[in-house]
Design a protein around this motif. Structure first.
Motif, PDB file in Angstrom:
ATOM      1  N   ASP A 384      33.111  25.883  46.221  1.00  0.00           N
ATOM      2  CA  ASP A 384      32.892  27.466  45.917  1.00  0.00           C
ATOM      3  C   ASP A 384      34.280  28.212  45.965  1.00  0.00           C
ATOM      4  N   ALA A 385      35.249  27.493  46.469  1.00  0.00           N
ATOM      5  CA  ALA A 385      36.750  28.163  46.386  1.00  0.00           C
ATOM      6  C   ALA A 385      37.226  27.999  45.137  1.00  0.00           C
ATOM      7  N   TRP A 386      36.887  26.558  44.563  1.00  0.00           N
ATOM      8  CA  TRP A 386      37.163  26.165  43.184  1.00  0.00           C
ATOM      9  C   TRP A 386      36.493  27.284  42.029  1.00  0.00           C
ATOM     10  N   VAL A 387      35.435  27.465  42.245  1.00  0.00           N
ATOM     11  CA  VAL A 387      34.552  28.338  41.296  1.00  0.00           C
ATOM     12  C   VAL A 387      35.102  29.780  41.531  1.00  0.00           C
ATOM     13  N   LEU A 388      35.528  30.474  42.547  1.00  0.00           N
ATOM     14  CA  LEU A 388      35.961  31.728  42.650  1.00  0.00           C
ATOM     15  C   LEU A 388      37.325  31.777  42.034  1.00  0.00           C
ATOM     16  N   LYS A 389      38.142  30.792  42.411  1.00  0.00           N
ATOM     17  CA  LYS A 389      39.567  30.588  41.525  1.00  0.00           C
ATOM     18  C   LYS A 389      39.418  30.631  40.088  1.00  0.00           C
ATOM     19  N   VAL A 390      38.654  30.032  39.544  1.00  0.00           N
ATOM     20  CA  VAL A 390      38.487  29.740  37.977  1.00  0.00           C
ATOM     21  C   VAL A 390      37.977  31.227  37.761  1.00  0.00           C
ATOM     22  N   ALA A 391      36.897  31.677  38.159  1.00  0.00           N
ATOM     23  CA  ALA A 391      36.183  33.079  37.814  1.00  0.00           C
ATOM     24  C   ALA A 391      37.267  34.155  37.902  1.00  0.00           C
ATOM     25  N   LEU A 392      38.189  34.124  38.829  1.00  0.00           N
ATOM     26  CA  LEU A 392      39.116  35.180  39.118  1.00  0.00           C
ATOM     27  C   LEU A 392      40.080  35.316  37.803  1.00  0.00           C
ATOM     28  N   THR A 393      40.369  33.951  37.619  1.00  0.00           N
ATOM     29  CA  THR A 393      41.438  33.596  36.505  1.00  0.00           C
ATOM     30  C   THR A 393      40.891  34.159  35.159  1.00  0.00           C
ATOM     31  N   VAL A 394      39.570  33.681  34.702  1.00  0.00           N
ATOM     32  CA  VAL A 394      38.766  33.962  33.649  1.00  0.00           C
ATOM     33  C   VAL A 394      38.811  35.623  33.855  1.00  0.00           C
ATOM     34  N   GLY A 395      38.299  36.135  34.725  1.00  0.00           N
ATOM     35  CA  GLY A 395      38.296  37.623  34.880  1.00  0.00           C
ATOM     36  C   GLY A 395      39.693  38.498  34.288  1.00  0.00           C
ATOM     37  N   ARG A 396      40.821  37.819  34.801  1.00  0.00           N
ATOM     38  CA  ARG A 396      41.999  38.430  34.231  1.00  0.00           C
ATOM     39  C   ARG A 396      42.312  38.301  32.976  1.00  0.00           C
ATOM     40  N   LEU A 397      42.020  36.820  32.471  1.00  0.00           N
ATOM     41  CA  LEU A 397      42.195  36.750  30.930  1.00  0.00           C
ATOM     42  C   LEU A 397      41.510  37.838  30.284  1.00  0.00           C
ATOM     43  N   ALA A 398      40.127  37.806  30.574  1.00  0.00           N
ATOM     44  CA  ALA A 398      39.304  38.509  29.706  1.00  0.00           C
ATOM     45  C   ALA A 398      39.791  40.090  29.947  1.00  0.00           C
ATOM     46  N   ARG A 399      40.071  40.536  30.857  1.00  0.00           N
ATOM     47  CA  ARG A 399      40.690  41.921  30.969  1.00  0.00           C
ATOM     48  C   ARG A 399      41.856  42.210  30.035  1.00  0.00           C
ATOM     49  N   ALA A 400      43.012  41.106  30.135  1.00  0.00           N
ATOM     50  CA  ALA A 400      43.938  41.220  29.226  1.00  0.00           C
ATOM     51  C   ALA A 400      43.474  41.192  27.820  1.00  0.00           C
ATOM     52  N   ARG A 401      42.737  40.655  27.390  1.00  0.00           N
ATOM     53  CA  ARG A 401      42.110  40.617  26.111  1.00  0.00           C
ATOM     54  C   ARG A 401      41.458  41.788  25.813  1.00  0.00           C
ATOM     55  N   GLY A 402      40.910  42.568  26.471  1.00  0.00           N
ATOM     56  CA  GLY A 402      40.226  43.788  26.228  1.00  0.00           C
ATOM     57  C   GLY A 402      38.785  43.521  26.339  1.00  0.00           C
ATOM     58  N   LEU A 403      38.206  42.411  26.782  1.00  0.00           N
ATOM     59  CA  LEU A 403      36.797  41.928  26.800  1.00  0.00           C
ATOM     60  C   LEU A 403      36.002  42.584  27.944  1.00  0.00           C
ATOM     61  N   TRP A 404      36.789  43.142  28.918  1.00  0.00           N
ATOM     62  CA  TRP A 404      36.407  43.879  30.021  1.00  0.00           C
ATOM     63  C   TRP A 404      36.821  45.010  30.354  1.00  0.00           C
TER      64      TRP A 404
END
Length: 404
Positions: A384-404
Motif C-alpha cells: 500500500d505504501a508503494w501504491v500511495l507513493k506512486v499515486a501521489l507522484t502521478v497526482g503531482r505530474l497531472a497537476r503540473a500538466r494541467g490535467l487536474w
C-alpha cells in the motif's frame, strides 16, 4: 438361380430365395406404414409432431425397408449401403428429434419387422435367416444414425466455438454491443449477468485441449464462461459475481488453474456483458504490467496493479490513481496529505515522522487510519505504501500538466 421375370441371375444370400426377396421388396411400403402406425400408438411425442415431419419419418422408414432388401441381396456391401441410405435422413431428423427418440423409433420399427417378416419366409431356415438379418440390419441402422447425430453435434460444436471466439474478440476490441450480445445469447449466455474478464497464457498450443480444460474447471465451480485462445493469450469471460463473498472470490482462483504457469490477471466485475469490454481492457493492461510486480498473486486484480500500469503508460491507471488516492488526500486537507507524504519519506518510521511534523506519534497513527479510510490503502503496509507513493507522484505530474 435366375429371375423368372427378367432372366437376370439373382445371387442367393442369407439363405433366402429370390422369390422371398421379391416378396419383401413389394411389401416394403406396407412394413414401413405399419412401423409408423406403431410409433404413433406407442410414442406420445411422435403423435405430437406436425404432419410433414411424420411424413418424413414414413419416407425414411420406407427407405430403410428398401435398404433392408438391398442389404439381404449384397451382404458384402451391407455397411456402405446402410450408411448411404440413412446418410441424409438422421441429419434432417436431428433438427427436431433427439438421438434417444431416434433410437426408440428404430427399435419399434425392428419389432414390427420381426413380427411380420416370418410370413414372407418359404421355410424355417428362411424364417431364421430373416430374423437374424433384421436384427443385424437394425444394429447397422442404429450405428448409422448415431454416427450422423455425432457428426451433426461436432459440426454444431465447431460452429459454436467459432461464434464464441467472435464474441470474445468483440468484447476485447469493444465492437458494437448489440452484435456481441445477440451472439452471446445464441450461445446461451445471459446478457444481464455480471461478467469478469480473466487473461493469461494457455496451457498448450492445442486450442481444443485448452478449451476442454477451461470448461472442465468452469463446470466444477458452476459458472458459465466464454473463452477464446488468441495466439499466446487466453481470454476467459466468467459469469456471475467474483468480488463479493469468499466463495465468489475463490471462483477466479479455481479457474486460474486452467491457465499455464505465469501471471493471470482479472479485470473488474462489471454489471452486464455489455460492459465486459471495460473488464477485458483493464485485465489486458494489468497483464502487460504485472511483470513489474514479481510477488503478484495469481490471479492479480487489475485494480491492484495500478502503479505498474501507470508506469507502463496506461492513462486509465493514472486517472484511477488520481481519483481514488491523490485527490481524496488533497481534498482532506494539507495536514493529512503532509502526514502521508512525510511518513512515506521517512521509510515508514512512525517516530521519525512524528518528530518531523512536531506532533505526537498517536496523531500520526490517527491520520494514517483516516487516510486508509479515504483511499483503501494503509501506509504501514509495504504494498500500500508503494501504491500511495506512486499515486501521489502521478497526482503531482497531472497537476503540473494541467490535467487536474
Amino acid at each position: 438361380m435366375a429371375d423368372a421375370t427378367s432372366g437376370r441371375r439373382v445371387p442367393k444370400h442369407h439363405g433366402l430365395s429370390a422369390k422371398t426377396l421379391r416378396r419383401l421388396e413389394h411389401a416394403s411400403g406396407r412394413l414401413a406404414s405399419a412401423s409408423v402406425a406403431v410409433m404413433e400408438e406407442r410414442l406420445s411425442w411422435f403423435a405430437r409432431l406436425p404432419a410433414d415431419q411424420r411424413a418424413s419419418v414414413l419416407l425414411i422408414t420406407q427407405a430403410g425397408a428398401a435398404g433392408f432388401v438391398d442389404w439381404l441381396r449384397d451382404a458384402k456391401e451391407a455397411l456402405s449401403l446402410t450408411t448411404e441410405a440413412f446418410r441424409e435422413a438422421p441429419a434432417e431428423l436431428s433438427r427436431w428429434v433427439s438421438l434417444r427418440q431416434a433410437v426408440g423409433m428404430v427399435r419399434l420399427a425392428i419389432e414390427v419387422f420381426e413380427e411380420q417378416l416370418p410370413e414372407f419366409a418359404a421355410n424355417e431356415a428362411e424364417r431364421a435367416a430373416l430374423i437374424e438379418g433384421i436384427l443385424r440390419y437394425g444394429r447397422e441402422i442404429a450405428f448409422a444414425a448415431a454416427n450422423s447425430y455425432a457428426a451433426a453435434a461436432e459440426a454444431r460444436g465447431a460452429w459454436d466455438a467459432r461464434l464464441e471466439a467472435l464474441v470474445v474478440d468483440g468484447i476485447v476490441r469493444g465492437d458494437a454491443e448489440e452484435a456481441v450480445l445477440s451472439r452471446a445469447a445464441a450461445l446461451g449466455w445471459d446478457p444481464a449477468a455480471p461478467a469478469t474478464a480473466l487473461v493469461g497464457t494457455p496451457t498448450s498450443d492445442d486450442p481444443p485441449a485448452v478449451v476442454f480444460e477451461v470448461r472442465s474447471r468452469a463446470a466444477r465451480v458452476g459458472r458459465p464462461v466464454l473463452l477464446s485462445v488468441q495466439g499466446s493469450r487466453l481470454v476467459v469471460v466468467v459469469a456471475g459475481p467474483t468480488d463479493g463473498s469468499v466463495k465468489d472470490r475463490e471462483i477466479l482462483a479455481k479457474l486460474s488453474v486452467a491457465f499455464a504457469e505465469g501471471p493471470v490477471v482479472a479485470g473488474p466485475t462489471v454489471p452486464t456483458l455489455a460492459e465486459a469490454h471495460h473488464s477485458a481492457t483493464e485485465a489486458l493492461s494489468g497483464l502487460r504490467a504485472v511483470v513489474g510486480w514479481p510477488g503478484a498473486p495469481r490471479p492479480a486484480r487489475s485494480i491492484d496493479l495500478l502503479p505498474e500500469r501507470a508506469l507502463s503508460g496506461d492513462p486509465e491507471a493514472e486517472r484511477l490513481l488520481v481519483e481514488q488516492i491523490a485527490r481524496p488526500l488533497e481534498e482532506a486537507g494539507p495536514a493529512l496529505l503532509r502526514t502521508v507524504e512525510t511518513y512515506l519519506d521517512s521509510g515508514g518510521v512512525l517516530e521519525t515522522c512524528a518528530r518531523t511534523l512536531f506532533v505526537h506519534p498517536n496523531t500520526v497513527r490517527y491520520r494514517l487510519r483516516k487516510a486508509a479510510e479515504l483511499t483503501g490503502r494503509h501506509a504501514a503496509e509495504s504494498r500500500d505504501a508503494w501504491v500511495l507513493k506512486v499515486a501521489l507522484t502521478v497526482g503531482r505530474l497531472a497537476r503540473a500538466r494541467g490535467l487536474w
